[in-house]
Design a protein around this motif. Sequence first.
Motif, PDB file in Angstrom:
ATOM      1  N   ALA A  61       3.107  -6.474  35.745  1.00 46.12           N
ATOM      2  CA  ALA A  61       2.747  -7.370  34.650  1.00 46.12           C
ATOM      3  C   ALA A  61       1.525  -6.862  33.880  1.00 46.12           C
ATOM      4  N   ASP A  62       0.597  -6.198  34.576  1.00 50.26           N
ATOM      5  CA  ASP A  62      -0.597  -5.682  33.909  1.00 50.26           C
ATOM      6  C   ASP A  62      -0.251  -4.601  32.895  1.00 50.26           C
ATOM      7  N   ARG A  63       0.604  -3.674  33.283  1.00 55.32           N
ATOM      8  CA  ARG A  63       1.016  -2.593  32.360  1.00 55.32           C
ATOM      9  C   ARG A  63       1.870  -3.153  31.230  1.00 55.32           C
ATOM     10  N   ALA A  64       2.700  -4.146  31.528  1.00 47.10           N
ATOM     11  CA  ALA A  64       3.521  -4.782  30.493  1.00 47.10           C
ATOM     12  C   ALA A  64       2.625  -5.457  29.450  1.00 47.10           C
ATOM     13  N   ALA A  65       1.555  -6.085  29.891  1.00 48.85           N
ATOM     14  CA  ALA A  65       0.617  -6.726  28.972  1.00 48.85           C
ATOM     15  C   ALA A  65      -0.066  -5.673  28.090  1.00 48.85           C
ATOM     16  N   ASP A  66      -0.379  -4.519  28.663  1.00 46.35           N
ATOM     17  CA  ASP A  66      -0.973  -3.434  27.885  1.00 46.35           C
ATOM     18  C   ASP A  66      -0.020  -2.972  26.779  1.00 46.35           C
ATOM     19  N   LEU A  67       1.247  -2.818  27.128  1.00 42.63           N
ATOM     20  CA  LEU A  67       2.234  -2.379  26.140  1.00 42.63           C
ATOM     21  C   LEU A  67       2.414  -3.421  25.041  1.00 42.63           C
ATOM     22  N   ARG A  68       2.379  -4.675  25.405  1.00 46.17           N
ATOM     23  CA  ARG A  68       2.489  -5.736  24.388  1.00 46.17           C
ATOM     24  C   ARG A  68       1.279  -5.720  23.461  1.00 46.17           C
ATOM     25  N   HIS A  69       0.111  -5.454  24.028  1.00 43.05           N
ATOM     26  CA  HIS A  69      -1.099  -5.350  23.201  1.00 43.05           C
ATOM     27  C   HIS A  69      -0.968  -4.180  22.220  1.00 43.05           C
ATOM     28  N   GLU A  70      -0.477  -3.049  22.688  1.00 41.82           N
ATOM     29  CA  GLU A  70      -0.273  -1.892  21.818  1.00 41.82           C
ATOM     30  C   GLU A  70       0.725  -2.234  20.707  1.00 41.82           C
ATOM     31  N   ALA A  71       1.798  -2.933  21.050  1.00 47.36           N
ATOM     32  CA  ALA A  71       2.790  -3.329  20.052  1.00 47.36           C
ATOM     33  C   ALA A  71       2.161  -4.249  19.011  1.00 47.36           C
ATOM     34  N   ASP A  72       1.327  -5.177  19.465  1.00 46.62           N
ATOM     35  CA  ASP A  72       0.642  -6.095  18.540  1.00 46.62           C
ATOM     36  C   ASP A  72      -0.264  -5.335  17.583  1.00 46.62           C
ATOM     37  N   VAL A  73      -0.958  -4.316  18.105  1.00 46.62           N
ATOM     38  CA  VAL A  73      -1.856  -3.509  17.274  1.00 46.62           C
ATOM     39  C   VAL A  73      -1.057  -2.819  16.171  1.00 46.62           C
ATOM     40  N   LEU A  74       0.053  -2.185  16.530  1.00 46.62           N
ATOM     41  CA  LEU A  74       0.869  -1.468  15.537  1.00 46.62           C
ATOM     42  C   LEU A  74       1.537  -2.428  14.564  1.00 46.62           C
ATOM     43  N   GLU A  75       1.890  -3.595  15.038  1.00 50.51           N
ATOM     44  CA  GLU A  75       2.569  -4.574  14.190  1.00 50.51           C
ATOM     45  C   GLU A  75       1.679  -5.026  13.025  1.00 50.51           C
ATOM     46  N   ARG A  76       0.375  -4.988  13.226  1.00 52.63           N
ATOM     47  CA  ARG A  76      -0.555  -5.369  12.152  1.00 52.63           C
ATOM     48  C   ARG A  76      -0.421  -4.486  10.917  1.00 52.63           C
ATOM     49  N   PHE A  77       0.043  -3.269  11.083  1.00 58.78           N
ATOM     50  CA  PHE A  77       0.175  -2.355   9.952  1.00 58.78           C
ATOM     51  C   PHE A  77       1.487  -2.572   9.192  1.00 58.78           C
ATOM     52  N   LEU A  78       2.311  -3.466   9.672  1.00 52.76           N
ATOM     53  CA  LEU A  78       3.587  -3.751   9.009  1.00 52.76           C
ATOM     54  C   LEU A  78       3.486  -4.893   8.010  1.00 52.76           C
ATOM     55  N   ASP A  79       2.366  -5.573   7.977  1.00 55.33           N
ATOM     56  CA  ASP A  79       2.197  -6.708   7.054  1.00 55.33           C
ATOM     57  C   ASP A  79       2.028  -6.260   5.619  1.00 55.33           C
ATOM     58  N   PRO A 126       0.839  -1.203   0.000  1.00 53.60           N
ATOM     59  CA  PRO A 126       0.000   0.000   0.000  1.00 53.60           C
ATOM     60  C   PRO A 126       0.874   1.253   0.000  1.00 53.60           C
ATOM     61  N   SER A 127       0.337   2.321  -0.540  1.00 57.54           N
ATOM     62  CA  SER A 127       1.049   3.597  -0.513  1.00 57.54           C
ATOM     63  C   SER A 127       0.971   4.171   0.897  1.00 57.54           C
ATOM     64  N   VAL A 128       1.709   5.233   1.125  1.00 59.45           N
ATOM     65  CA  VAL A 128       1.695   5.891   2.428  1.00 59.45           C
ATOM     66  C   VAL A 128       0.288   6.398   2.749  1.00 59.45           C
ATOM     67  N   SER A 129      -0.373   6.989   1.767  1.00 57.15           N
ATOM     68  CA  SER A 129      -1.721   7.505   2.032  1.00 57.15           C
ATOM     69  C   SER A 129      -2.706   6.361   2.286  1.00 57.15           C
ATOM     70  N   GLU A 130      -2.543   5.231   1.597  1.00 58.31           N
ATOM     71  CA  GLU A 130      -3.407   4.076   1.852  1.00 58.31           C
ATOM     72  C   GLU A 130      -3.164   3.516   3.254  1.00 58.31           C
ATOM     73  N   LEU A 131      -1.911   3.503   3.670  1.00 57.39           N
ATOM     74  CA  LEU A 131      -1.581   3.023   5.012  1.00 57.39           C
ATOM     75  C   LEU A 131      -2.194   3.938   6.074  1.00 57.39           C
ATOM     76  N   ARG A 132      -2.103   5.242   5.854  1.00 63.02           N
ATOM     77  CA  ARG A 132      -2.734   6.194   6.784  1.00 63.02           C
ATOM     78  C   ARG A 132      -4.243   5.991   6.843  1.00 63.02           C
ATOM     79  N   THR A 133      -4.847   5.794   5.689  1.00 58.32           N
ATOM     80  CA  THR A 133      -6.293   5.581   5.627  1.00 58.32           C
ATOM     81  C   THR A 133      -6.672   4.314   6.387  1.00 58.32           C
TER      82      THR A 133
END
Length: 128
Positions: free
Chosen positions: A110-128, A9-16
Amino acid sequence: MTGQPVPRPSVSELRTTMRGALKTAMKDRDRLAASAIRSGLGAIDNAEAVPDQPATHADGDSPIAGAVVGLGATEAARRELTVEDVHEVLRTEVTERREAAIEIEAGGRADRAADLRHEADVLERFLD
């Protein structure tokens, strides 16, 4: 069609795509996903904000020494990011969250660490 590379995807498609995912996260009341996506979009905006060249200063045309004058003088040029640049920004965001999760978990949160891992997983989806 097998064997054909899938176009990136282009940069604009990724942003969208990211903005659409943000709306979905907000509707689903997934505050961690919404926060991560906002942060990713902000990091991309910040990466674009780096001026390519320094502003030119007036030579005595302004009452303030060193001031920039003229039409558009206050506008900063934006960098044009490639898809690879955007992916690098997002990878950095993912890495920072994963490293912080390790440190925070070692500190007994551990609770906050799990939150950060969830955030990382969310962002990682846009790298596919």
